[in-house]
Design an enzyme around this catalytic site. Structure first.
Site, short mmCIF file in Angstrom:
data_model
loop_
_atom_site.label_atom_id
_atom_site.label_comp_id
_atom_site.label_asym_id
_atom_site.label_seq_id
_atom_site.Cartn_x
_atom_site.Cartn_y
_atom_site.Cartn_z
N ASP A 70 0.88 -1.17 0.00
CA ASP A 70 0.00 0.00 0.00
C ASP A 70 0.91 1.22 0.00
O ASP A 70 1.52 1.55 1.01
CB ASP A 70 -0.89 -0.03 1.25
CG ASP A 70 -1.71 1.25 1.42
OD1 ASP A 70 -1.66 2.12 0.53
OD2 ASP A 70 -2.39 1.38 2.45
N LYS A 126 2.72 11.32 -3.38
CA LYS A 126 1.70 10.62 -4.17
C LYS A 126 0.76 11.60 -4.88
O LYS A 126 0.24 11.31 -5.95
CB LYS A 126 0.90 9.70 -3.25
CG LYS A 126 -0.07 8.77 -3.94
CD LYS A 126 -0.72 7.86 -2.91
CE LYS A 126 -1.70 6.89 -3.54
NZ LYS A 126 -2.26 6.00 -2.48
N GLU A 143 -7.36 0.51 -4.45
CA GLU A 143 -7.34 0.44 -2.99
C GLU A 143 -8.66 -0.03 -2.37
O GLU A 143 -8.65 -0.90 -1.50
CB GLU A 143 -6.90 1.79 -2.41
CG GLU A 143 -5.40 2.00 -2.60
CD GLU A 143 -4.94 3.44 -2.53
OE1 GLU A 143 -5.75 4.30 -2.13
OE2 GLU A 143 -3.78 3.71 -2.88
N ASP A 171 -13.18 5.26 1.20
CA ASP A 171 -11.74 5.32 1.43
C ASP A 171 -11.26 6.77 1.38
O ASP A 171 -11.12 7.35 0.30
CB ASP A 171 -11.04 4.46 0.36
CG ASP A 171 -9.52 4.48 0.50
OD1 ASP A 171 -8.99 5.20 1.37
OD2 ASP A 171 -8.86 3.77 -0.28
#
Lengths: 225, 708
Positions: B25, B95, B204, B226
């Site tokens: 992850d 990211k 994810e 999420d």
């Protein structure tokens, strides 16, 4: 596409567009599309379901999941590149079949395709197939739709608000359901004596596209809130 | 290396279970690595590895020591400790920059405000906007987000190898479901750069559902909400018969906990300026102060949330970090922070301290929640759309009428620890969220399961994941319209084909412009690739047939081919988008698609109508020229008038008059068309071309009416 083919692995004969060999269970290649031939392959047959408008949603989902588990490329992570390619091609076909069959309107269109009638839009190559007269909608229907659309635009811009739009959408959904029921009836009785002409079924199915588009717009607006 | 000198017998057993593939992850804030290994209990449960100072969480922070390009950058907690003191050379939240160009909104937002200098600015005033964004370090070195991410992945790989006692090559890396092609490609590149064979990029929320589904051995329809450090995703999945089928995804690839921190930091800076009553400092002009405000904001957010979780006995809270008494006091009087009273050169930030006094910079839960509430509420629209796309109805009534019922909500991502977020999720779905698994770990656990599925001879879990394309894929057509070939939320692998034709007589090439997004106009979508199909034989407009095919494989990678049907001339490409975005397309794409639906529709109808009008006008004029002798003078006059009316209507801004004019011309020339056809048959020419021409008017008038 009703010919036979031999399994590349065990040599057993199977229907040319069968995804799996019944004898050894190996994934088969998707038969190449030959020029001059319709692209239509039987999406019901792929999922081993009866060719019928009255498809049980749950049966379709169950068949789709079961076949996915046999065909999906993830199940071939350690297989040869050739088998992986077959798995990819067949899964692509399977996903397409599932997408078509799960929507009643698209399912009806596919039933017509299997009888050689293609609605305009996703047209086959014109020079390779007999040229088909694009379906002409009746003037009354077109005028009716124009009025409906005007009412929708007015509700949107004229400040009729969400309530007015919802009311129009509900009315259209009723039309859609009625037409869908009629299409179902016509399709069921198509081979009986005195059945509706295939052109009249096509016209009803084409109406569903108008309704669908109208509802997309009505609901697209609804998503804003 | 160690294993090569092991005993022969031992090495054989090792080989049988040696190949472990990692589930990674790669998060905005923290990264984790998990594996599935056959265990004695036989459960094959995935587990996270302890990789950073005894913790499973490796902060996604990379520190480059100034002036020492030879030394390995620091990654993790060691790097995070340098965030405040060395803000420019310590990269956090990279990211958010993956697959972004130097001119992306993300960079402008940061450069223009808190990260102006603290986070290295993009490489000077470079005019090269097509390349990736670059962080400029204080010693002049430049680092791309892909390189910084590769450092994190390299650290994850080597620490996992230490923990496992064996070398590792393969991995499944997770990405937000709403990442576009450029962001996915950048993530894959980072993996390769780190020496990993990336088996799959897994969404994810799908990973989280996989972990949950296996844990609970349940069937049903679930929503995965999420909310991470930098991205928001929502997915609707159905788990049944050993198949995890993603029904729909939605989200916002630029919304997360970082934005909460920024909102609070902005507030703190403004308060501090007001309290100092001196001339307010220019926002962003002091990188350390800005950084201090962000770090303070994050700590305040975490402390407030933890206090609330502790008091509601939430199982995921770290009870040692706070006593009950402290928690009560935090919620009662808030937290106090100071940003300014420091000497130059010293540590300029002090962690928030608990005090019952009330100086200027006090933040209560109510203050904090009022600042972030608008951000949290931005997630609601995506949830609603995802439910509708999936044909699912939540107990709250949200979603599709009469749709399948939603059975549960799974929370993923650190930002779902916020009490406000939990209340909001419970409210919009009408369900209390499942929270048995640690929301920080659940994504990595799911990735490990998928890694095992893709590599093990006999996987520990017999399941299959079916994922979807997050955004629609299409082509630019005449007038700058986007024609969607593959709709969003289509199960992959998928393919679609459509035939296109030429617009002008003798047109011998066709530009194929591949776009991604939901908007009607190409300019509002993300451009993925362009190529030209040349060698189309000279034919009258509308006669050539070009079949374009899109294929999306199981990895979500798109390839496009185009083929001219007369000659068989063909071109094809695998779409590998450049990393750069030229402007804030993604943001616009994600946020404005819904707001602009009506505007789009009007614009689309107008453009459609105009293109059609032009086409019909040209065709009619051509026929008048060639076959005008078939008409009486009065008939000719009527057609000429109809053409003139169409020209006039085409100059206007409304589509309806154009459609009316097309229809009139259509009727007016019907008789004419029949005569031409008869003449054609007589001459044994390609009689059906006129027939087709006429059919097209009908078909296109219909299209303009809103039917494809």
């Amino acid at each position: 596409m009703n010919g036979q083919a031999a399994c590349w692995s065990c040599g057993a004969a199977h229907r040319v567009d069968a995804p799996l060999c019944e004898a050894c269970g190996k994934v088969q290649p998707v038969p190449p599309h030959r020029p001059g031939e319709a692209r239509t392959s039987d999406k019901f047959a792929m999922l081993a379901l009866p060719r019928s408008f009255d498809l049980d949603d749950e049966a379709l989902s169950t068949a789709f999941r079961a076949l996915s588990r046999k065909l999906h490329p993830d199940r071939f992570a350690r297989a040869t590149p050739q088998e992986r390619r077959f798995a990819l091609e067949q899964t692509t076909r399977l996903n397409d079949a599932h997408r078509t069959l799960r929507t009643p309107a698209k399912r009806a269109e596919h039933l017509l395709e299997l009888r050689g009638i293609h609605l305009a839009g996703e047209r086959e190559s014109a020079h390779q197939l007999p040229v088909q007269q694009p379906l002409q909608m009746s003037m009354e229907f077109l005028e009716e739709m124009m009025e409906e659309r005007e009412a929708l635009l007015e509700a949107k811009h004229g400040g009729g608000g969400a309530e007015a739009i919802a009311k129009l959408a509900a009315a259209m959904e009723l039309k859609q359901a009625t037409t869908l029921a009629r299409v179902g009836e016509m399709l069921r009785g198509l081979d009986a004596p005195g059945a509706a002409s295939i052109e009249s079924v096509a016209e009803q199915i084409a109406r569903l596209r108008y309704y669908e588009r109208y509802l997309d717009e009505a609901h697209g607006r609804g998503a804003e809130g | 290396m160690l294993f090569e000198i092991a005993e022969p017998g031992a090495s054989r057993t090792k080989e049988a279970c040696a190949v472990v593939a990692l589930g990674i992850d790669l998060g905005t804030t923290n990264s984790l690595v998990a594996v599935v290994q056959a265990d004695e209990a036989g459960s094959g449960a995935p587990r996270c590895l302890s990789i950073d100072e005894g913790s499973a969480l490796l902060p996604s922070v990379v520190h480059y020591a100034s002036g020492s390009s030879d030394t390995q950058p620091l990654v993790g907690r060691a790097a995070r400790r340098l965030l405040a003191s060395s803000p420019r050379d310590t990269l956090a939240s990279v990211k958010r920059f993956m697959g972004k160009s130097g001119s992306d909104a993300e960079t402008r937002r940061l450069t223009s405000y808190e990260f102006a200098k603290p986070l290295p600015a993009q490489s000077g005033a470079s005019s090269d906007d097509s390349g990736s964004v670059r962080f400029l370090l204080s010693d002049g070195r430049e680092v791309t987000p892909v390189e910084a991410s590769a450092e994190i992945l390299r650290t994850l790989k080597s620490r996992a190898e230490e923990a496992l006692g064996q070398s590792v090559k393969q991995a499944v890396i997770t990405v937000p479901a709403y990442f576009d092609d450029a962001q996915r490609q950048a993530t894959k590149d980072a993996g390769r750069l780190a020496g990993l064979d990336v088996l799959r990029l897994l969404n994810e929320p799908t990973a989280a559902a996989l972990a949950y589904g296996l844990d609970k051995k349940s069937q049903g329809t679930f929503a995965v909400y999420d909310l991470g450090g930098g991205t928001f995703d929502v997915s609707i999945l159905e788990l049944k018969d050993g198949v995890f089928e993603v029904k729909s995804v939605g989200g916002d690839s630029a919304l997360g906990g970082d934005d909460f921190d920024r909102a609070l930091a902005t507030h703190l800076l403004a308060q501090a300026d007001a309290a100092r009553s001196s001339a307010p400092s220019k926002a962003g002009s002091d990188p350390k102060r800005t950084r201090a405000a962000i770090v303070a904001a994050r700590e305040i957010k975490e402390k407030l949330s933890n206090a609330q979780l502790l008091l509601s006995d939430d199982p995921t809270v770290n009870a040692e970090s706070l006593t009950r008494e402290e928690a009560e006091r935090v919620l009662d009087v808030g937290l106090v922070v100071s940003l300014d009273d420091t000497q130059p050169g010293e540590q300029q930030f002090r962690p928030p301290i608990l005090r019952s006094a009330a100086p200027a910079l006090r933040v209560t839960m109510a203050n904090f929640e009022s600042l972030v509430r608008p951000l949290v509420e931005r997630t609601g629209a995506a949830c609603k759309r995802a439910l509708e796309d999936a044909g699912v109805r939540a107990p709250s009534g949200l979603g599709k009428d009469g749709g399948r019922k939603l059975d549960g909500v799974i929370l993923v991502g650190g930002s779902t620890r916020l009490p406000l977020v939990r209340r909001y999720v419970a409210e919009i779905f009408g369900l209390e969220a499942l929270r048995d698994l640690n929301p920080d770990e659940v994504v990595a656990l799911g990735a490990a399961v998928q890694a095992d599925l893709l590599t093990a001879e006999t996987p520990q879990h017999d399941v299959l994941l079916l994922d979807v394309t997050p955004l629609s894929l299409g082509l630019e057509t005449m007038g700058g319209l986007a024609e969607k070939l593959i709709q969003r939320n289509t199960t992959i692998p998928a393919s679609a084909g459509q035939e296109f034709t030429t617009f002008a007589d003798g047109q011998n090439g066709m530009d194929i412009h591949v776009v991604q997004g939901e908007r009607e106009l190409v300019q509002d979508c993300r451009s993925l690739a362009r190529f030209t199909l040349s060698g189309i034989p000279p034919l009258p407009a509308g006669m050539a047939r070009v079949r374009v095919e899109f294929r999306v494989d199981a990895d979500g990678i798109l390839s496009v081919s185009a083929r001219e049907m007369f000659t068989g001339v063909s071109q094809s490409i695998v779409v590998k988008p450049a990393h750069g975005l030229t402007d804030d397309e993604v943001e616009r794409m994600l946020l404005s698609s819904i707001e602009n639906a009506q505007q789009d529709l009007d614009a689309r109808m107008l453009i459609d109508a105009r293109v059609e009008a032009q086409r019909i006008q040209r065709a009619t004029e051509k026929q008048l020229e060639e076959n005008g002798d078939l008409l009486e003078a009065s008939e000719r006059k009527q057609i000429d008038e109809a053409v003139a009316r169409l020209t006039a209507a085409g100059a206007g801004q409304a589509h309806r008059p154009i459609l009316d004019a097309i229809e009139k011309l259509d009727r007016q020339s019907k008789e004419f068309a029949e005569r031409i056809m008869n003449r054609g048959i007589e001459r044994a020419l390609k009689g059906h071309s006129v027939d087709e021409f006429h059919g097209q008017i009908g078909a296109h008038a219909k299209k303009a009416l809103g039917v494809e």
